[in-house]
Design an enzyme around this catalytic site. Structure first.
Site, PDB file in Angstrom:
ATOM      1  N   SER A 138      -9.299   0.323  -2.320  1.00  0.00           N
ATOM      2  CA  SER A 138      -9.720  -0.554  -1.455  1.00  0.00           C
ATOM      3  C   SER A 138     -11.323  -0.112  -1.196  1.00  0.00           C
ATOM      4  O   SER A 138     -11.323   0.633  -0.126  1.00  0.00           O
ATOM      5  CB  SER A 138      -9.160  -1.328  -0.788  1.00  0.00           C
ATOM      6  OG  SER A 138      -9.622  -2.815  -0.309  1.00  0.00           O
ATOM      7  N   GLY A 139     -12.395  -1.269  -1.256  1.00  0.00           N
ATOM      8  CA  GLY A 139     -13.920  -0.383  -0.229  1.00  0.00           C
ATOM      9  C   GLY A 139     -14.353   0.407  -1.479  1.00  0.00           C
ATOM     10  O   GLY A 139     -15.909   0.568  -0.959  1.00  0.00           O
ATOM     11  N   THR A 162     -15.323  -4.081  -7.277  1.00  0.00           N
ATOM     12  CA  THR A 162     -15.880  -5.623  -7.474  1.00  0.00           C
ATOM     13  C   THR A 162     -17.226  -5.330  -7.893  1.00  0.00           C
ATOM     14  O   THR A 162     -17.975  -5.849  -7.850  1.00  0.00           O
ATOM     15  CB  THR A 162     -14.939  -6.817  -6.147  1.00  0.00           C
ATOM     16  OG1 THR A 162     -13.776  -6.495  -6.080  1.00  0.00           O
ATOM     17  CG2 THR A 162     -16.157  -7.899  -6.196  1.00  0.00           C
ATOM     18  N   ASN A 205     -11.483  -1.901   3.797  1.00  0.00           N
ATOM     19  CA  ASN A 205     -12.381  -3.015   2.967  1.00  0.00           C
ATOM     20  C   ASN A 205     -12.203  -4.006   3.322  1.00  0.00           C
ATOM     21  O   ASN A 205     -11.570  -5.534   3.870  1.00  0.00           O
ATOM     22  CB  ASN A 205     -12.623  -3.129   1.718  1.00  0.00           C
ATOM     23  CG  ASN A 205     -13.455  -3.644   0.241  1.00  0.00           C
ATOM     24  OD1 ASN A 205     -14.456  -3.968   1.579  1.00  0.00           O
ATOM     25  ND2 ASN A 205     -13.701  -3.563  -0.783  1.00  0.00           N
ATOM     26  N   SER A 250     -11.486  -7.278   0.081  1.00  0.00           N
ATOM     27  CA  SER A 250     -10.792  -6.237  -0.758  1.00  0.00           C
ATOM     28  C   SER A 250     -10.193  -7.484  -1.707  1.00  0.00           C
ATOM     29  O   SER A 250      -9.856  -8.516  -1.281  1.00  0.00           O
ATOM     30  CB  SER A 250      -9.427  -5.223  -0.008  1.00  0.00           C
ATOM     31  OG  SER A 250      -8.439  -5.232  -0.869  1.00  0.00           O
ATOM     32  N   SER A 251      -9.896  -6.685  -3.130  1.00  0.00           N
ATOM     33  CA  SER A 251      -8.743  -7.596  -3.817  1.00  0.00           C
ATOM     34  C   SER A 251      -7.903  -7.456  -4.363  1.00  0.00           C
ATOM     35  O   SER A 251      -7.955  -6.407  -3.904  1.00  0.00           O
ATOM     36  CB  SER A 251      -9.875  -7.626  -5.371  1.00  0.00           C
ATOM     37  OG  SER A 251     -11.220  -7.481  -5.454  1.00  0.00           O
ATOM     38  N   GLY A 283      -6.648   0.880  -7.578  1.00  0.00           N
ATOM     39  CA  GLY A 283      -7.005   2.052  -7.436  1.00  0.00           C
ATOM     40  C   GLY A 283      -5.111   2.531  -6.658  1.00  0.00           C
ATOM     41  O   GLY A 283      -4.693   1.924  -5.902  1.00  0.00           O
ATOM     42  N   GLU A 337      -2.865   3.273  -4.204  1.00  0.00           N
ATOM     43  CA  GLU A 337      -2.911   3.163  -2.724  1.00  0.00           C
ATOM     44  C   GLU A 337      -2.354   4.002  -1.804  1.00  0.00           C
ATOM     45  O   GLU A 337      -0.355   4.221  -2.414  1.00  0.00           O
ATOM     46  CB  GLU A 337      -2.457   1.526  -2.300  1.00  0.00           C
ATOM     47  CG  GLU A 337      -3.432   1.130  -2.604  1.00  0.00           C
ATOM     48  CD  GLU A 337      -3.636  -0.693  -2.294  1.00  0.00           C
ATOM     49  OE1 GLU A 337      -4.547  -1.341  -2.023  1.00  0.00           O
ATOM     50  OE2 GLU A 337      -2.557  -0.769  -1.726  1.00  0.00           O
TER      51      GLU A 337
END
Length: 1032
Positions: free
Chosen positions: A106-107, A111, A156, A159-160, A384, A386
């Site tokens: 994330s980050g 995206t 992030n 973040s998605s 990804g 985590e």
């Protein structure tokens, strides 16, 4: 790419496959070197590694897009456009399906990477009105899905919180004609709970901050996020980097683009608002400890209105559970914990179902109705690996997903490598790599995997808890090498594990999971009575979402883990049927600072993304491979036999070339269409030799070319000089002839004109006369008089210009006069007016007048402070106009006495210190007499009617002309002033006369004569003497 190898020491290697050493240290150093030069993209073969710089780079403009369109993948520096373009053109050429897998923490920029690919396809694909509409919908689906599926996390700000797979459909011409989106594992738990420093999904804050007052009033909301429990748990509702108001406008516009009209918008925002109201519902225990709704029935009523359901039934659903026993229905009251669970379950359910409906609506708007076969490029933007301080059910699912994708990744990479080797006739050498199938089986194996055990624990009757689930895992997995718990661990490992934790050894490293919440999150159950109530909703979206769930079906729905496992298996099948392209996104640092490279963090991500594993697979055989024609075209200057042209087959040319370069047999292999080079150092040596050769070739080429150009230039210049000389001589000769003919003509005309200059204007003399006029005017221009008084310098005109000369002379003098007059100040004008009066009175009459002209007149000759104050007091009612010192001669005896003469508005005063000796009214002044000589004697003739009255006044004044001019103006006595030749008679008193006689002598004198008269002797005026001698 090969050209960039010469700068490898400064900016690193563009392809990790060409690293000398395939160690993690070399990998990180190369990344760092490129990052420090703002080179954020690097290849591992066809895999693209992207390092987030946390700043804007000027590498995504239309010019960059044009550069990468239709270019060979390795021809230009690594870029996301190169990967997108290569996937697109490979799809068109081979007419098969492809997908691009974008992964990372994330980050890390996943995206943004998917946006850049969509933007590239939007620009690079052919353009029509229909195609532009499809592209707009694809691009504008991002803001909608980000609003409803993205949130601020600790890592992030955008973040998605779901996985997304988008298929872009292309026709045979390469036009984008449609699209389809699949979503995976939306983090619904975020709707009801956020960790400290995190936010709920963006859409909630956008609605509260950006919606109009009228819409907020309709939804029962206020413009303050702090009023809603579901928005304040993370204590960061306001984030400086997020502009919710602007994002709201973008989302509203995007909803229109993807064909969600205003009526659906109202239902959609009603659902979002209902979630906020649900969060504010609170419960309290009654006397028996059972849940009752607190006195915030307004919130319940708003939820009821917004969802279009009965408020009483909704209240019942939050406080009672409906149990069916045969044909009877029993209401079982809730405890407070059960009531809160029911409330949160409903909030998660309606938000999750709405998100699914939103994805389906977007798919409908992008759907391609043309039945002909289409090729697709898929974009997989998925979470990804985590690893947090506390890892729960969501991290377990995400990391399981990454295990499956890593398994797929290795399989597809090995498959692609093996297929290329077989196609080229190169013997395949088995590659040693870590096969993570053992971990995938540990998670997903039927009846024995962690998901199967978790589902059994959720479904079994009795008191199942998270800890009983952990005990079941310990029983089943006791001997598994990749599973450990506090109970199963050795003494050292046990110190790092809590009793409620289990640890999995993933391909990327160890991850410890806390089992708390696993059963609830996996069940994600919504009580049947609430579900039935939602099916009766008047909100169109809610009704559609829940009507798909068969209310008559008594079978327990699949758990979240099983649903996710099934969707992941389907995704794997989809991806296995396509050609793969990969983008691995890395974060450069945790604090999002530009230019900062956190080596430990990057190393951690490289490990968790399996980049070293992928590099080892690519490097297991041959590090470099190129088609024969491309290799020969680049390196042919290194061999005399292949330079400058190789006439035979490219493969034979390459064989000759590598033999000349001294390649050893084990350093390369010759395939059917490509050369394979085993070690990067071999390529480095070849590229360095080529770089040296380029300089030598360039020098030789420059020398040859310069010689050729110099010779050609010399010949051209010589020919040009000859032509120019010939032309120039001709031009000069023609000019000389024309000049002489013109001169003869002019001379003839001039002579004829001169001869007839006195006659009237004719053809023969017109030009001559014009010349004379022009010549006269030019000479006149240089000799014009500079002042009005200059009457002598006007140039004498020829006869033909005499009339013109006179007109010009008058005009010029008028101009000089005008300039002079305009330059006179008011003070100067007054001075000249007085001088004019003096000239009228004395010019040509008094000999000493010419000497006075140059002397300016002053306002007064005696300062006021030099006049006795008593005198000023006595004449205070009369304004003093002028004062002057005089010598007054007595009437009897003519004794001289110094006096002050004061002129006022009405009279002249003769003053002796503090006494006024005589006052002469202007009305009693009969006349004023002065002589024509150079003396300064003036006589006032005063009317004497009384014998006792004083008679005429005789004075001598050094400022005679100034004094008399002022007096004539003040007393208006210009006609009374007379210039007398000879003697002046004076009336001493009434009836008694005397006289003043004037004469010329060697020196001026004033005395009493023997005849009793005042004798005045004046010297001769020099001006008069000069005039007299001139006349003589």
């Amino acid at each position: 790419m090969e050209g960039a190898l010469t700068a490898r020491d400064r900016v690193g290697i563009q392809d990790f496959v060409l690293l000398d050493e395939t160690t993690e240290e070399a990998f990180i150093n190369n990344l760092k070197k490129r990052f420090s030069n703002d080179l954020i993209y690097t290849y591992i073969g066809t895999l693209l590694v992207s390092l987030n710089p946390y700043k804007e780079l000027d590498i995504y403009n239309s010019k960059q897009m044009d550069i990468y369109m239709g270019v060979n993948f390795f021809e230009l520096p690594p870029h996301i456009y190169a990967l997108a373009d290569n996937a697109y053109h490979t799809m068109l050429t081979e007419y098969n399906n492809h997908f691009i897998l974008i992964s990372g923490e994330s980050g890390a920029g996943k995206t943004e990477a998917s946006k850049k690919i969509l933007q590239y396809y939007a620009v690079s694909c052919p353009s029509t009105t229909l195609l532009n509409t499809v592209r707009d919908k694809m691009l504008m689906s991002n803001p909608v899905l980000e609003a409803f599926g993205n949130a601020k996390t600790l890592k992030n700000d955008n973040s998605s919180r779901f996985g997304k797979y988008m298929d872009i459909q292309f026709d045979s011409q390469g036009d984008a004609v449609g699209g389809h989106i699949l979503n995976y594992l939306l983090e619904k738990s975020r709707v009801v709970h956020q960790n400290h420093g995190e936010r709920n999904f963006h859409i909630f804050y956008q609605l509260v901050e950006g919606a109009g007052d009228e819409l907020l009033q309709q939804l029962g909301l206020e413009r303050d996020c702090q009023l809603y429990k579901y928005l304040t748990q993370g204590e960061c509702a306001i984030v400086p980097s997020i502009n919710d108001k602007n994002d709201w406008k973008t989302v509203k516009n995007a909803l229109q683009v993807v064909n969600i009209d205003e009526s659906y918008n109202n239902h959609l925002f009603s659902i979002v608002a209902s979630v906020l109201h649900l969060g504010n519902l609170t419960f309290s225990p009654d006397s028996k400890g059972l849940a009752t709704l607190r006195s915030n029935s307004d919130e319940l009523q708003w939820v009821s209105n917004l969802l279009g359901v009965d408020a009483e039934k909704l209240h019942e659903g939050f406080t009672f559970r409906k149990i069916e026993a045969k044909n009877d229905q029993i209401l079982s009251p809730f405890t407070i914990d059960h009531a809160i669970y029911a409330r949160d379950a409903l909030a998660k359910a309606i938000y999750g179902q709405t998100f699914t409906w939103l994805v389906n609506r977007i798919n409908e708007s992008m759907e391609n109705t043309d039945p002909s076969r289409k090729t697709v490029i898929g974009l997989l933007d998925i979470y990804g690996f985590e690893v947090f301080y506390v890892n729960s059910f969501e991290q377990f699912c995400i990391n399981y997903c990454n295990e499956k994708l890593q398994q797929l990744f290795i399989q597809l990479t090995l498959k692609a490598e093996q297929e290329e080797y077989e196609a080229e006739g190169i013997e395949w050498e088995p590659v040693q790599f870590f096969n993570n199938k053992i971990i995938c089986d540990l998670v997903e194996e039927k009846h024995r995997g962690i998901i199967a055990i978790l589902d059994e624990e959720c479904l079994r009757p009795g008191d199942a808890t998270d800890l009983t689930f952990l005990e079941r895992l310990e029983d089943k997995m006791a001997n598994h090498p990749h599973f450990v718990t506090h109970k199963l661990a050795d003494k050292m490992t046990r110190k790092t594990l809590e009793r409620g934790d289990f640890r999995l050894l993933h391909y990327a490293g160890e991850v410890t999971y806390c089992v708390v919440g696993f059963l609830d999150k996996n069940n994600d159950l919504l009580y049947r009575n609430i579900k039935d109530l939602m099916c009766q909703s008047k909100n169109v979206i809610i009704q559609k979402c829940f009507s798909t769930l068969d209310p008559g079906n008594r079978k327990r729905p699949e758990t979240v883990a099983t649903q996710f496992k099934s969707s992941l298996l389907k995704l794997t099948e989809i991806l296995m049927a396509k050609e793969a392209w990969y983008i691995r996104c890395l974060k450069s640092n945790e604090s999002k600072q530009k230019g900062q490279f956190d080596e430990a963090l990057v190393r951690h991500q490289v490990k968790y993304l399996g980049l070293m594993e992928h590099l080892r697979v690519r490097r297991a055989g041959f590090a470099y491979r190129r088609k024969y024609d491309i290799f020969l075209q680049r390196y042919k200057p290194l061999c005399p036999a292949t330079w400058p042209h190789w006439r035979g087959d490219p493969a034979d040319g390459v064989e000759v070339l590598v033999q000349h370069l001294g390649y050893l047999p084990n350093e390369y292999k010759m395939g059917r269409t490509k050369i394979f080079i085993r070690h990067p150092r071999t390529l480095y040596a070849t590229e360095d030799a080529f770089e040296r050769c380029k300089h030598e070739l360039a020098t030789r080429l420059q020398a040859k070319y310069k010689g050729y150009k110099a010779k050609g230039e010399f010949r051209k210049q010589k020919e040009a000089a000859t032509k120019i000389e010939t032309c120039w001589r001709g031009v000069q000769a023609r000019k000389e002839r024309e000049k002489r003919a013109w001169a003869v003509k002019v001379i003839k005309q001039f002579i004829k004109g001169y001869m007839t200059r006195g006659q009237a204007k004719t053809t023969d003399n017109s030009e001559y006369l014009a010349f004379v006029r022009q010549n006269f005017l030019n000479r006149l221009k240089e000799n014009l008089p500079k002042t009005v008084l200059d009457k002598t310098t006007w140039y004498s005109p020829p006869p033909v210009c005499s009339e013109t000369s006179e007109i010009l002379r008058k005009l010029h003098y008028r101009l000089l006069v005008r300039k002079y007059v305009r330059g006179i100040t008011p003070q100067r004008k007054a001075q000249l007016q007085l001088k004019l009066v003096a000239s009228t009175l004395f010019k040509g009459k008094k000999e000493s007048y010419p000497q006075s002209i140059a002397q300016p007149f002053v306002d007064t000759r005696i300062n006021e402070q030099d006049i006795n104050p008593r005198v000023i007091q006595m004449i205070r009612n009369e304004h003093i106009k002028y004062t002057v010192p005089v010598i007054k001669y007595d009437r009897n005896g003519f004794k001289p006495r110094p006096r002050q003469l004061i002129l006022t508005q009405t009279a002249a005063y003769v003053v002796d210190d503090a006494k006024i000796k005589q006052r002469v009214l202007y009305t009693s002044l009969k006349g004023i007499s002065v002589s024509s000589l150079t003396d300064a004697i003036v006589v006032f003739h005063i009317t004497c009617e009384d014998p006792k009255q004083k008679g005429d006044l005789v004075m001598q004044c050094d400022y005679l002309f100034e004094f008399l001019t002022k007096l004539s103006v003040i007393a208006n006595k210009r006609d009374a002033i007379h210039v007398v030749q000879g003697s002046i008679k004076i009336e001493v008193q009434a009836g008694k006369e005397n006289g003043v006689d004037f004469s010329i002598g060697p020196e001026p004198m004033v005395y009493k004569g023997k005849n009793g008269h005042l004798m005045v002797v004046s010297i001769v005026c020099l001006t008069e003497l000069c005039l007299k001698s001139h006349r003589d």
